[in-house]
Design a protein around this motif. Structure first.
Motif, PDB file in Angstrom:
ATOM      1  N   ALA A 568     -10.131   4.068  39.378  1.00 58.99           N
ATOM      2  CA  ALA A 568      -9.529   3.333  38.264  1.00 58.99           C
ATOM      3  C   ALA A 568      -9.849   3.992  36.930  1.00 58.99           C
ATOM      4  N   VAL A 569     -11.072   4.477  36.790  1.00 59.66           N
ATOM      5  CA  VAL A 569     -11.502   5.081  35.530  1.00 59.66           C
ATOM      6  C   VAL A 569     -12.007   6.494  35.807  1.00 59.66           C
ATOM      7  N   THR A 590      -5.968  10.856  33.951  1.00 55.60           N
ATOM      8  CA  THR A 590      -4.767  10.011  33.843  1.00 55.60           C
ATOM      9  C   THR A 590      -3.883  10.437  32.685  1.00 55.60           C
ATOM     10  N   SER A 591      -4.473  11.003  31.646  1.00 56.16           N
ATOM     11  CA  SER A 591      -3.686  11.529  30.525  1.00 56.16           C
ATOM     12  C   SER A 591      -3.116  12.899  30.867  1.00 56.16           C
ATOM     13  N   ASP A 626      -1.175   7.590  32.808  1.00 55.74           N
ATOM     14  CA  ASP A 626      -1.204   6.540  31.785  1.00 55.74           C
ATOM     15  C   ASP A 626      -1.847   7.108  30.528  1.00 55.74           C
ATOM     16  N   TYR A 628      -2.380   5.621  27.807  1.00 52.19           N
ATOM     17  CA  TYR A 628      -3.149   4.635  27.043  1.00 52.19           C
ATOM     18  C   TYR A 628      -4.560   4.415  27.616  1.00 52.19           C
ATOM     19  N   ILE A 629      -4.763   4.891  28.819  1.00 52.77           N
ATOM     20  CA  ILE A 629      -6.102   4.757  29.404  1.00 52.77           C
ATOM     21  C   ILE A 629      -7.008   5.826  28.818  1.00 52.77           C
ATOM     22  N   GLU A 630      -8.141   5.399  28.315  1.00 52.38           N
ATOM     23  CA  GLU A 630      -9.116   6.333  27.767  1.00 52.38           C
ATOM     24  C   GLU A 630     -10.331   6.413  28.688  1.00 52.38           C
ATOM     25  N   SER A 632     -14.043   5.850  29.614  1.00 52.28           N
ATOM     26  CA  SER A 632     -14.906   4.719  29.288  1.00 52.28           C
ATOM     27  C   SER A 632     -15.907   5.132  28.222  1.00 52.28           C
ATOM     28  N   SER A 672     -19.208  -1.508  28.019  1.00 52.44           N
ATOM     29  CA  SER A 672     -18.117  -0.744  28.630  1.00 52.44           C
ATOM     30  C   SER A 672     -18.341  -0.567  30.124  1.00 52.44           C
ATOM     31  N   ASN A 676     -15.683  -1.917  32.790  1.00 54.93           N
ATOM     32  CA  ASN A 676     -14.907  -1.013  33.635  1.00 54.93           C
ATOM     33  C   ASN A 676     -15.310  -1.058  35.105  1.00 54.93           C
ATOM     34  N   ASN A 679     -15.671  -5.354  35.785  1.00 53.98           N
ATOM     35  CA  ASN A 679     -14.508  -6.112  35.324  1.00 53.98           C
ATOM     36  C   ASN A 679     -14.924  -7.415  34.645  1.00 53.98           C
TER      37      ASN A 679
END
Length: 682
Positions: A568-569, A590-591, A626, A628-630, A632, A672, A676, A679
């Motif tokens: 996920a991250v 992801t970017s 994605d 918009y995902i940065e 963590s 964070s 992450n 959750n």
């Protein structure tokens, strides 16, 4: 004792039967020759003095005649007198003098005369003649006789032959390159045991790039990857070697083959951009380490299995048997104690050590139910600890050597738990109580034969009792029947007395084991258990073990039975050495897969490929695009904090990241991390 007698006795004691007989024959001949030379002349003078009736001369000649007639029998008589004189009083007799009766008996059996009656003094030396009479034999006498027999018999028992373990390892090493041209490397090889003493370093000649040979980046990248591969292989094989070496058995050729297979499995995943020289040097390094460890293991096994050593363990028991048999004593309680100490105690100890692994795991899970309940929560616990310690080497190992780091972390966690929070003694005590109940039930069941009738109250009944007991306990503990036979040798106790003594000794053994358990050490226990608690916990939380090909983030899919790996991250790729124009990359996967950025590595033959086309090379990974995902805050903080160290490690320039990353605090990082990984919203 005169010097002459001391020399005479030493000569007899220090030779075997043949040499002794030759010595006495030779000495007798020499003395006879001397006597003949002087006797005829002395007899002539004696007759002349008798005719002259010269009394003083006759007395003098009598003495000379006696001195000239000295023979072997006179030395034998003197031996008896020495022993007789030494036997009076409270002084302890020396070993040399104590051995004289046995020596005299051997001479008598060999045909040499022994004086039983001193005719000159009309005296019978009782202690000399009746030394072996039962009433006169002390335990010290019996012990001395036993020692002589023991020394003689021990000299006839050959020891075990040590095998050339490094040679065997080397043969397997060479076989792993069968049908491959490594002759030039073999010719320049030194002694195998000298390899693996220094840190392994990937070298320029280890890299194979073909047409890409001129690319500095490609060479540097492959060399770095080879170093990581080597570090992982060496770490994995070292642990395998340690595990083999800690086993109680002997070295087996299969151990080396397993190590070489492990190396081959790792190399299959390392790509194709390495030269045979890399494989050769890496295997040589590991086999060098293994050859030393396996040699130690083999020598330890030989020392433990050496027949001389085994016999020496039972020497005191054999001596007691020897004395008891001579004295016709009852051996009942001593035999029962020896059975419990030599046979039963080690078996119970081994049972506790071998079966306690799952109990340790249950205790850890009960104490820390959250951190081992899922892989995600486990990751949170580790990363939180990494943050608290803030040590670059720990972060670097976690990223690049994830498997080894996690295994070591779990091991240390178990040690810490049992050093502070959990009582290892209580767990072992429960195991002891459980096996003791089974032992007592087995004792009751063993007192009757197959038809349910009581065993006969004789030696045979006592023997059957032990056989029944060992058979009853066979499913729970492993009792060495070889040791049982040694312990019960010459057991003359009746069944009822032996059973009573055995119950008493079992209770004594239980008390002794409780004392030993009170001093238990968790590290020693973890080394002894057959089912390793650290391995059980590792499998519980590790998952499939696959890592993102770009940032090395572990797959988050639960279990191992899944087709697609995902996370996920993701982390900034520069943390594992990824770079743009030799600058560590701060971007996350992801970017990258969303835009038109490219990557190049061994899989692409260092030809640039679009990140968005990554599935051509990694079809089993799913990286959701994605923008918009940065990353963590956790990994942003790590990159900012250790940017310089990561750059030095990868021989690259430091990453360039947004100024906002510098403002992240540890408190924000913790939030964070929880957000992450757990959750949890704040």
């Amino acid at each position: 004792m005169t010097k002459t007698m001391e020399i005479f006795i030493d000569a007899l004691l220090g030779s075997d039967d043949t040499e002794r007989a030759l010595f006495l024959k030779w000495m007798g001949l020499k003395m006879d020759m001397r006597s003949r030379k002087h006797m005829s002349n002395l007899r002539r003078k004696y007759k002349e003095c008798e005719q002259k009736k010269d009394r003083e001369a006759i007395a003098r000649l009598d003495k000379e005649l006696l001195d000239s007639s000295l023979g072997i029998e006179h030395y034998m008589r003197e031996m008896g007198q020495i022993y007789e004189a030494a036997s009076f009083g409270s002084n302890k007799i020396s070993d040399k003098i104590s051995s004289l009766p046995t020596l005299a008996a051997k001479l008598l059996l060999a045909g040499f005369p022994i004086e039983l009656l001193d005719g000159d003094a009309s005296n019978i030396p009782e202690k000399w003649n009746y030394k072996d009479h039962e009433d006169e034999v002390t335990d010290e006498d019996l012990k001395a006789d036993f020692e002589r027999m023991w020394t003689q018999e021990m000299g006839n028992i050959p020891g075990l032959t040590e095998k050339d373990v490094p040679c065997d390892v080397l043969m397997n090493f060479r076989s792993s390159f069968e049908h491959r041209n490594v002759t030039q490397y073999l010719q320049t090889m030194g002694k195998l045991t000298q390899y693996g003493k220094k840190q392994f370093k990937a070298k320029k000649e280890h890299v194979k790039l073909g047409k890409l040979k001129g690319l500095i980046y490609a060479h540097r990248s492959v060399k770095h990857d080879l170093q990581n591969t080597a570090d992982n292989v060496i770490s994995s094989c070292f642990k395998m070697t340690e595990q083999f070496a800690q086993s109680k058995g002997d070295y087996q050729t299969a151990f080396t083959k397993d190590l070489l297979d492990e190396i081959n499995e790792h190399l299959k995943k390392a790509g194709t951009n390495y030269d045979t020289k890399f494989e050769f040097d890496l295997k040589l390094h590991i086999c060098g380490i293994a050859s030393r460890k396996f040699t130690e293991m083999h020598r330890k096994y030989l020392a433990e299995q050496d027949p001389l050593k085994h016999l020496k363990k039972f020497k005191s028991q054999y001596l007691s048997d020897f004395i008891d048999l001579y004295r016709k004593r009852d051996q009942c309680h001593r035999k029962a104690r020896e059975f419990t100490q030599v046979c039963l105690n080690p078996a119970v100890t081994e049972y506790i050590d071998q079966s306690i692994g799952p109990d340790i795991v249950d205790a850890v899970l009960k104490k820390h139910p959250t951190e081992y309940s899922s892989r995600v929560l486990f990751q949170y616990t580790i990363q939180k600890e990494l943050l608290e310690k803030s040590n670059f080497e720990d972060f670097n190992r976690y990223i690049l050597q994830y498997n080894d780091y996690v295994k070591e972390w779990i091991y240390n966690r178990i040690v810490k738990c049992f050093s502070k929070d959990i009582s290892l003694q209580n767990i072992k005590m429960k195991k002891l109580d459980s096996i003791m109940q089974k032992i007592m039930k087995a004792m009751e069941a063993s007192k009757v034969d197959g038809n349910g009738s009581p065993l006969p109250n004789n030696e045979r009944g006592a023997k059957t009792l032990i056989q029944n007991f060992c058979k009853s306990m066979n499913c729970d503990i492993s009792i060495s029947m070889k040791k049982v036979k040694q312990v019960l040798f010459q057991n003359t106790a009746d069944c009822a007395s032996f059973t009573k003594s055995l119950y008493e000794c079992i209770e004594e053994m239980k008390i002794q084991l409780k004392d030993e358990i009170s001093n238990s050490d968790i590290k020693e226990t973890l080394n002894n258990v057959s089912v390793k608690p650290q391995s059980m916990l590792f499998k519980r939380v590790f998952g499939c073990g696959k890592k993102c090909p770009f940032c090395k983030t572990p797959c988050e899919a639960e279990g191992t039975d899944h087709q697609q790996h995902h996370a996920a991250v993701h982390r900034p790729k520069g943390l594992c050495g990824s770079r743009n124009d030799n600058v560590l990359c701060e971007e996350i996967c992801t970017s990258s897969v969303l835009g038109n950025r490219t990557f190049k590595n061994q899989e692409t033959d260092f030809e640039p490929q679009l990140y968005k086309d990554y599935r051509k090379y990694y079809p089993d990974w799913h990286i959701a695009p994605d923008m918009y995902i940065e990353a963590s805050d956790y990994w942003k903080y790590v990159m900012v904090t250790f940017n310089k160290q990561f750059a030095e490690c990868y021989k690259a320039e430091q990453a360039v990241y947004p100024d906002e990353w510098k403002k992240i605090t540890k408190e924000q990082v913790l939030i964070s991390l929880k957000k992450n990984i757990l959750n949890i919203k704040y």
